[in-house]
Design a protein around this motif. Structure first.
Motif, mmCIF file in Angstrom:
data_model
loop_
_atom_site.group_PDB
_atom_site.id
_atom_site.type_symbol
_atom_site.label_atom_id
_atom_site.label_comp_id
_atom_site.label_asym_id
_atom_site.label_seq_id
_atom_site.Cartn_x
_atom_site.Cartn_y
_atom_site.Cartn_z
ATOM 1 N N ARG A 75 0.817 -1.220 0.000
ATOM 2 C CA ARG A 75 0.000 0.000 0.000
ATOM 3 C C ARG A 75 0.846 1.262 0.000
ATOM 4 O O ARG A 75 0.690 2.142 -0.860
ATOM 5 C CB ARG A 75 -0.940 0.014 1.206
ATOM 6 N N THR A 76 1.734 1.394 0.968
ATOM 7 C CA THR A 76 2.540 2.609 1.057
ATOM 8 C C THR A 76 3.438 2.771 -0.159
ATOM 9 O O THR A 76 3.604 3.893 -0.681
ATOM 10 C CB THR A 76 3.391 2.589 2.336
ATOM 11 N N LEU A 77 4.004 1.674 -0.640
ATOM 12 C CA LEU A 77 4.856 1.754 -1.831
ATOM 13 C C LEU A 77 4.049 2.223 -3.034
ATOM 14 O O LEU A 77 4.551 3.023 -3.835
ATOM 15 C CB LEU A 77 5.482 0.389 -2.103
ATOM 16 N N PHE A 78 2.812 1.742 -3.170
ATOM 17 C CA PHE A 78 1.983 2.178 -4.283
ATOM 18 C C PHE A 78 1.697 3.675 -4.208
ATOM 19 O O PHE A 78 1.731 4.389 -5.219
ATOM 20 C CB PHE A 78 0.670 1.397 -4.297
ATOM 21 N N VAL A 79 1.419 4.166 -3.013
ATOM 22 C CA VAL A 79 1.176 5.604 -2.840
ATOM 23 C C VAL A 79 2.413 6.409 -3.218
ATOM 24 O O VAL A 79 2.329 7.424 -3.923
ATOM 25 C CB VAL A 79 0.748 5.910 -1.388
ATOM 26 N N ILE A 80 3.576 5.956 -2.762
ATOM 27 C CA ILE A 80 4.825 6.676 -3.075
ATOM 28 C C ILE A 80 5.077 6.699 -4.582
ATOM 29 O O ILE A 80 5.397 7.752 -5.160
ATOM 30 C CB ILE A 80 6.007 6.016 -2.336
ATOM 31 N N LEU A 81 4.932 5.551 -5.239
ATOM 32 C CA LEU A 81 5.152 5.495 -6.685
ATOM 33 C C LEU A 81 4.153 6.362 -7.424
ATOM 34 O O LEU A 81 4.499 7.028 -8.416
ATOM 35 C CB LEU A 81 5.059 4.048 -7.165
ATOM 36 N N SER A 82 2.904 6.378 -6.968
ATOM 37 C CA SER A 82 1.881 7.187 -7.625
ATOM 38 C C SER A 82 2.208 8.673 -7.526
ATOM 39 O O SER A 82 2.046 9.420 -8.500
ATOM 40 C CB SER A 82 0.505 6.912 -6.995
ATOM 41 N N LEU A 83 2.679 9.109 -6.365
ATOM 42 C CA LEU A 83 3.047 10.516 -6.200
ATOM 43 C C LEU A 83 4.279 10.858 -7.034
ATOM 44 O O LEU A 83 4.376 11.962 -7.598
ATOM 45 C CB LEU A 83 3.299 10.816 -4.726
ATOM 46 N N MET A 84 5.214 9.928 -7.125
ATOM 47 C CA MET A 84 6.389 10.157 -7.972
ATOM 48 C C MET A 84 5.976 10.273 -9.441
ATOM 49 O O MET A 84 6.529 11.091 -10.187
ATOM 50 C CB MET A 84 7.395 9.032 -7.771
ATOM 51 N N LEU A 85 5.004 9.459 -9.849
ATOM 52 C CA LEU A 85 4.484 9.553 -11.214
ATOM 53 C C LEU A 85 3.900 10.934 -11.484
ATOM 54 O O LEU A 85 4.093 11.495 -12.570
ATOM 55 C CB LEU A 85 3.412 8.487 -11.442
ATOM 56 N N CYS A 86 3.183 11.470 -10.509
ATOM 57 C CA CYS A 86 2.601 12.810 -10.681
ATOM 58 C C CYS A 86 3.690 13.846 -10.932
ATOM 59 O O CYS A 86 3.586 14.677 -11.847
ATOM 60 C CB CYS A 86 1.798 13.203 -9.440
ATOM 61 N N GLY A 87 4.737 13.798 -10.108
ATOM 62 C CA GLY A 87 5.811 14.776 -10.259
ATOM 63 C C GLY A 87 6.551 14.642 -11.572
ATOM 64 O O GLY A 87 6.820 15.644 -12.257
ATOM 65 N N VAL A 88 6.865 13.420 -11.956
ATOM 66 C CA VAL A 88 7.599 13.209 -13.207
ATOM 67 C C VAL A 88 6.752 13.613 -14.409
ATOM 68 O O VAL A 88 7.269 14.184 -15.384
ATOM 69 C CB VAL A 88 8.047 11.741 -13.323
ATOM 70 N N SER A 89 5.450 13.335 -14.375
ATOM 71 C CA SER A 89 4.601 13.672 -15.522
ATOM 72 C C SER A 89 4.582 15.176 -15.778
ATOM 73 O O SER A 89 4.484 15.613 -16.933
ATOM 74 C CB SER A 89 3.176 13.158 -15.298
ATOM 75 N N LEU A 90 4.698 15.977 -14.720
ATOM 76 C CA LEU A 90 4.713 17.434 -14.897
ATOM 77 C C LEU A 90 5.994 17.912 -15.575
ATOM 78 O O LEU A 90 6.024 19.015 -16.136
ATOM 79 C CB LEU A 90 4.533 18.127 -13.549
ATOM 80 N N LEU A 91 7.045 17.094 -15.537
ATOM 81 C CA LEU A 91 8.284 17.468 -16.223
ATOM 82 C C LEU A 91 8.091 17.528 -17.734
ATOM 83 O O LEU A 91 8.873 18.184 -18.432
ATOM 84 C CB LEU A 91 9.395 16.471 -15.882
ATOM 85 N N TYR A 92 7.049 16.868 -18.251
ATOM 86 C CA TYR A 92 6.762 16.970 -19.679
ATOM 87 C C TYR A 92 6.510 18.426 -20.098
ATOM 88 O O TYR A 92 6.737 18.796 -21.250
ATOM 89 C CB TYR A 92 5.533 16.139 -20.032
ATOM 90 N N LEU A 93 6.034 19.234 -19.162
ATOM 91 C CA LEU A 93 5.755 20.637 -19.480
ATOM 92 C C LEU A 93 7.033 21.439 -19.678
ATOM 93 O O LEU A 93 6.985 22.557 -20.209
ATOM 94 C CB LEU A 93 4.910 21.264 -18.362
ATOM 95 N N LEU A 94 8.162 20.885 -19.245
ATOM 96 C CA LEU A 94 9.451 21.575 -19.409
ATOM 97 C C LEU A 94 10.237 21.039 -20.595
ATOM 98 O O LEU A 94 11.306 21.564 -20.922
ATOM 99 C CB LEU A 94 10.295 21.414 -18.131
ATOM 100 N N VAL A 95 9.722 20.017 -21.247
ATOM 101 C CA VAL A 95 10.435 19.378 -22.352
ATOM 102 C C VAL A 95 10.396 20.247 -23.607
ATOM 103 O O VAL A 95 9.337 20.767 -23.984
ATOM 104 C CB VAL A 95 9.802 17.998 -22.645
ATOM 105 N N ASP A 96 11.562 20.413 -24.241
ATOM 106 C CA ASP A 96 11.571 21.099 -25.541
ATOM 107 C C ASP A 96 12.548 20.465 -26.529
ATOM 108 O O ASP A 96 12.761 20.991 -27.619
ATOM 109 C CB ASP A 96 11.875 22.596 -25.392
ATOM 110 N N THR A 97 13.144 19.318 -26.158
ATOM 111 C CA THR A 97 14.003 18.577 -27.082
ATOM 112 C C THR A 97 13.653 17.092 -27.014
ATOM 113 O O THR A 97 13.035 16.623 -26.050
ATOM 114 C CB THR A 97 15.502 18.747 -26.742
ATOM 115 N N PHE A 98 14.086 16.361 -28.024
ATOM 116 C CA PHE A 98 13.812 14.922 -28.055
ATOM 117 C C PHE A 98 14.472 14.206 -26.888
ATOM 118 O O PHE A 98 13.875 13.316 -26.274
ATOM 119 C CB PHE A 98 14.313 14.322 -29.379
ATOM 120 N N TRP A 99 15.708 14.563 -26.558
ATOM 121 C CA TRP A 99 16.422 13.854 -25.505
ATOM 122 C C TRP A 99 15.769 14.086 -24.151
ATOM 123 O O TRP A 99 15.725 13.178 -23.305
ATOM 124 C CB TRP A 99 17.889 14.281 -25.485
#
Length: 403
Positions: A75-99
């Protein structure tokens, strides 16, 4: 509300969390490709390559994360991974190159595949026996409802077609997913599974019976990509049916799964009934492939009728196959390593998702009618093999329990 909600207990918050997160998934499924091509400026080839490479890296995370869930509690691991997914997904808004896109996609996919395995371990921990099948069926129905709702909301971003509208969808996805993660905290904490110190660590990777059933399930699961990959091009290029039939076949599939997934799982209670249901599913999928192929031979009215009927027969097979797979993935697994086994199952499904577009391009889209027939025979053959292979895997599991 009776019949619409699961019985009071830990499944209710997990169902609500699933609904919220899948609405977010539906948002991104609707807008992400257009965002990366129209706003970021990547090519379709770059997006496809980036997601493929990310998928390959994602194959490496499910089993270790599932194993960690067994040792630390899911349970706790799933919550942690889910929150990490939220943070990483927002990094797409900073992407401007293929790499940059590639790196974010790799990290996001690794977390996502790992979270999927941990979620499977959590479901195994809060349910038992046939209740696991009912729970997975209910959550799959909720998943379809959430994705449909998310796609509807995402349509507004497509209408405005601006950078702000697309970016807002990514933010909304992160917010919904974060709320969903905290909702999971309402599920009672799950203790780590006990494991004997005298056995191998990676038991799931050594379980030939489980690996064989997972491989068969992956081979049959190629049908999940038919409405995304094969049907759109088949309808437009090879039939007289109007273009709106592409949307109608997808709507038929999504609505039927949402309405009947739980009901279709009720007769599946053990390995034998799961294997037989999957065998029937293979024959239904063969029939649906024949119907899709036949749509190329008639006028518009005939094509519409055969495509609609094919979609109904296909989703009937899908309901049985998915319900059977829910039980098999849990019941053939060692109870002390459910997370690890769910990681193996999720990895096999990820491989199926990766190879499906190529197989569909080579068979129905490449060979036409003969390709549809070959694909149908593939499904039927895989379904027929389930009964003897599951019997063998079940006997191996029983022998291991006796030892």
């Amino acid at each position: 509300m009776r019949g619409l909600l699961p019985a009071p207990g830990p499944l209710r918050p997990l169902a609500l969390a699933t609904l919220l997160s899948r609405v977010g998934n539906g948002l991104l499924m609707t807008v992400s490709v257009l965002y990366f091509t129209r706003i970021v400026g990547l090519s379709i080839a770059q997006v496809g390559l980036g997601l493929t490479v990310a998928g390959l890296f994602g194959l490496l995370s499910a089993v270790p994360m599932g194993h960690l869930a067994d040792r630390r509690g899911p349970r706790t691991l799933f919550v942690i991974l889910s929150l990490m997914l939220c943070g990483v997904s927002l990094l797409y808004l900073l992407v401007d190159t293929f790499w940059q896109f590639l790196i974010v996609s790799i990290v996001l996919t690794a977390f996502d595949r790992g979270a999927g395995a941990v979620r499977g371990a959590l479901i195994a921990a809060i349910t038992q026996g046939a209740g696991r099948v009912a729970a997975r069926a209910y959550l799959r129905a909720v998943t379809n409802i959430g994705i449909m709702a998310g796609a509807g909301i995402g349509a507004f971003a497509l209408h405005f077609d601006t950078s702000t509208a697309y970016r807002l969808m990514f933010v909304l996805d992160a917010v919904l997913s974060a709320i969903a993660a905290f909702v999971v905290l309402a599920v009672p904490a799950v203790a780590p599974l006990e494991r004997s110190d005298d056995g191998p660590v990676w038991v799931a990777l050594r379980d030939r019976g489980y690996l064989a059933v997972a491989a068969l399930n992956a081979a049959m699961s190629i049908h999940y990509a038919i409405f995304d990959v094969a049907i759109p091009l088949w309808v437009v290029d090879h039939t007289e049916a109007p273009r709106w039939m592409v949307a109608l076949t997808l709507i038929i599939n999504t609505v039927v799964v949402a309405l009947f997934q739980v009901r279709s799982s009720r007769g599946i209670s053990d390995l034998t009934t799961a294997a037989r249901a999957t065998r029937t599913a293979g024959l239904l999928l063969l029939a649906s492939m024949v119907l899709f192929a036949g749509a190329s031979w008639g006028n518009a009215a005939v094509a519409v009728g055969l495509l609609a009927l094919g979609a109904l027969v296909q989703v009937a097979g899908e309901l049985l196959q998915s319900s059977g797979s829910f039980l098999l993935s849990f019941e053939l697994a060692a109870e002390h390593a459910q997370g690890q086994y769910q990681g193996v199952w999720n990895t096999s499904m990820s491989i199926s998702t990766m190879v499906a577009p190529t197989i569909l391009a080579l068979l129905p889209l490449g060979l036409g009618v003969p390709g549809w027939i070959i694909l149908g025979v593939w499904f039927a053959a895989a379904g027929l093999l389930f009964v003897p292979v599951v019997r063998w895997a079940g006997a191996r599991r029983t022998a291991q329990l006796v030892m």
